[in-house]
Design an enzyme around this catalytic site. Structure first.
Site, PDB file in Angstrom:
ATOM      1  N   HIS A  68      33.887 -13.659 173.198  1.00 30.93           N
ATOM      2  CA  HIS A  68      33.643 -12.633 171.897  1.00 30.93           C
ATOM      3  C   HIS A  68      33.701 -13.191 170.279  1.00 30.93           C
ATOM      4  O   HIS A  68      34.410 -13.455 170.412  1.00 30.93           O
ATOM      5  CB  HIS A  68      33.843 -10.904 172.371  1.00 30.93           C
ATOM      6  CG  HIS A  68      33.329 -10.475 173.677  1.00 30.93           C
ATOM      7  ND1 HIS A  68      33.006  -9.438 173.911  1.00 30.93           N
ATOM      8  CD2 HIS A  68      34.806 -10.518 174.428  1.00 30.93           C
ATOM      9  CE1 HIS A  68      33.583  -9.036 174.810  1.00 30.93           C
ATOM     10  NE2 HIS A  68      34.413  -9.982 175.929  1.00 30.93           N
ATOM     11  N   THR A  70      33.937 -10.696 167.147  1.00 26.26           N
ATOM     12  CA  THR A  70      33.974  -9.324 166.541  1.00 26.26           C
ATOM     13  C   THR A  70      33.072  -8.304 166.269  1.00 26.26           C
ATOM     14  O   THR A  70      33.399  -7.445 166.315  1.00 26.26           O
ATOM     15  CB  THR A  70      35.941  -8.615 166.086  1.00 26.26           C
ATOM     16  OG1 THR A  70      35.112 -10.013 164.560  1.00 26.26           O
ATOM     17  CG2 THR A  70      36.695  -9.555 166.746  1.00 26.26           C
ATOM     18  N   GLU A 133      38.996 -11.871 172.189  1.00 21.43           N
ATOM     19  CA  GLU A 133      37.887 -11.712 171.275  1.00 21.43           C
ATOM     20  C   GLU A 133      38.017 -12.486 169.637  1.00 21.43           C
ATOM     21  O   GLU A 133      39.084 -12.955 169.185  1.00 21.43           O
ATOM     22  CB  GLU A 133      37.967 -10.221 170.154  1.00 21.43           C
ATOM     23  CG  GLU A 133      37.841  -8.926 171.230  1.00 21.43           C
ATOM     24  CD  GLU A 133      35.912  -8.554 170.904  1.00 21.43           C
ATOM     25  OE1 GLU A 133      35.394  -9.622 170.135  1.00 21.43           O
ATOM     26  OE2 GLU A 133      35.171  -7.686 171.873  1.00 21.43           O
ATOM     27  N   HIS A 171      29.837 -13.092 175.827  1.00 18.64           N
ATOM     28  CA  HIS A 171      29.527 -11.794 176.296  1.00 18.64           C
ATOM     29  C   HIS A 171      27.715 -12.289 176.537  1.00 18.64           C
ATOM     30  O   HIS A 171      27.392 -11.540 177.322  1.00 18.64           O
ATOM     31  CB  HIS A 171      30.009 -11.222 174.938  1.00 18.64           C
ATOM     32  CG  HIS A 171      29.877  -9.517 174.581  1.00 18.64           C
ATOM     33  ND1 HIS A 171      30.061  -8.346 174.179  1.00 18.64           N
ATOM     34  CD2 HIS A 171      29.809  -9.064 176.496  1.00 18.64           C
ATOM     35  CE1 HIS A 171      30.268  -7.712 174.554  1.00 18.64           C
ATOM     36  NE2 HIS A 171      29.742  -7.711 175.709  1.00 18.64           N
ATOM     37  N   ASP A 181      26.951 -12.588 171.333  1.00 19.47           N
ATOM     38  CA  ASP A 181      28.062 -13.418 170.436  1.00 19.47           C
ATOM     39  C   ASP A 181      28.535 -14.129 171.858  1.00 19.47           C
ATOM     40  O   ASP A 181      28.451 -13.713 172.699  1.00 19.47           O
ATOM     41  CB  ASP A 181      28.725 -12.451 170.492  1.00 19.47           C
ATOM     42  CG  ASP A 181      29.520 -10.853 171.710  1.00 19.47           C
ATOM     43  OD1 ASP A 181      28.760 -10.359 172.034  1.00 19.47           O
ATOM     44  OD2 ASP A 181      31.103 -10.651 171.866  1.00 19.47           O
TER      45      ASP A 181
END
Length: 300
Positions: A68, A70, A133, A171, A181
């Site tokens: 991912h 953030t 992340e 993601h 993302d």
């Protein structure tokens, strides 16, 4: 004075760390609730006369890694977000712009990072994946320090849990209609070259054509009846292109890779975000289909 200095240098997340430990302790108590005959008596099921515990088991392990960005302004903001109960979001790791890695949750526990999504037949990625992340607001490039740290982290994770290369995904791959993302600056090819994710052989693209391209009318086609082939000594050295058949099905190919195609256009966009990374607002073209075809063959 020493007390003040000590409080300034203490972990700002000490309070939430205590909550973490308390929750883990509660989970461990649940694991110790053995299915004994005594606590089965209240059940309507026809249990045997005694409980038999198997000797052959271990802890469940992650089999996917979901990456991912953030979409926040700083790593501090992200760490705060993941320590507030009301946000209901978390991840196993956070990678800061300076390359520092924050390990926020034991790998065997289930983080809330994927949300509603699907990859292949897996509709609960949170239960089978690690969430990572990367500190990035979604509109900027990732730092070299971030990617270097990420590669080292992925190497450790892959070796520890024996995760297949194709199971390192984004993601946006698992939630194409909701998420974008990590962004188009993410170096997926660099990761794939290191063994995290699959990529296509770019050299093969030069010798790949759609059937419609190959068989389109060509005014320079040689009439074989004129027997000119005997005058072309290099004819046996010609490299003929590989042809993508006219019945190649884009939707089925995306499904085989893992995409949920219930929203086909969203799946196409997610594919382009991961593997093309340019002209993202444009529809699928011949180049995109060729890339998809090469990847589809890898995933078969």
């Amino acid at each position: 004075m020493l007390g003040i200095l000590g409080s300034c240098s203490s972990n700002p997340y000490a309070k939430t760390n205590r909550i973490y430990k308390k929750q883990v302790k509660n989970f461990s108590k649940e694991l110790q609730q053995f299915p004994t005959r005594e606590n089965q008596n209240e059940s309507a099921l026809n249990y045997g006369d005694y409980w038999v515990g198997t000797t052959n088991f271990n802890m469940r392990k992650p089999n996917y890694v979901v990456l991912h960005h953030t979409a926040q302004d700083s790593v501090k903001q992200t760490l705060n977000t993941f320590t507030l109960p009301r946000t209901q979001v978390s991840s196993h790791y956070v990678v800061a712009k300076n390359g520092e890695i924050y390990h926020m949750l034991n790998d065997y526990l289930r983080a809330w990072h994927g949300g509603i999504g699907q990859w292949g037949n897996n509709t609960d990625l949170n239960s089978s994946s690690l969430g990572i992340e990367i500190d990035n607001n979604g509109k900027e490039k990732f730092t070299d320090l971030q990617i270097t740290s990420l590669l080292k982290l992925l190497d450790e994770i892959k070796e520890k849990y024996n995760i297949p290369a194709e199971n390192f995904i984004g993601h946006s791959d698992i939630a194409p209609s909701r998420k974008v993302d990590p962004n188009a600056y993410f170096p997926w090819k660099r990761l794939a070259d290191a063994g995290f994710g699959l990529w296509y052989n770019e050299a093969e693209l030069e010798n790949l054509q759609l059937e419609a391209e190959f068989f389109k009318p060509n005014p320079l086609v040689i009439n074989l009846n004129t027997r000119l082939t005997s005058r072309i000594p290099f004819i046996d050295k010609l490299v003929f292109p590989k042809i993508i058949p006219a019945d190649f099905n884009i939707e089925n190919a995306l499904k085989i890779i893992g995409y949920n195609t219930s929203n086909l256009e969203a799946a196409k966009s997610a594919f382009k975000l991961h593997f093309i990374q340019e002209d993202l607002d444009q529809p699928f073209n011949a180049y995109d289909i060729k890339v998809l075809y090469l990847l589809y063959k890898k995933y078969l």
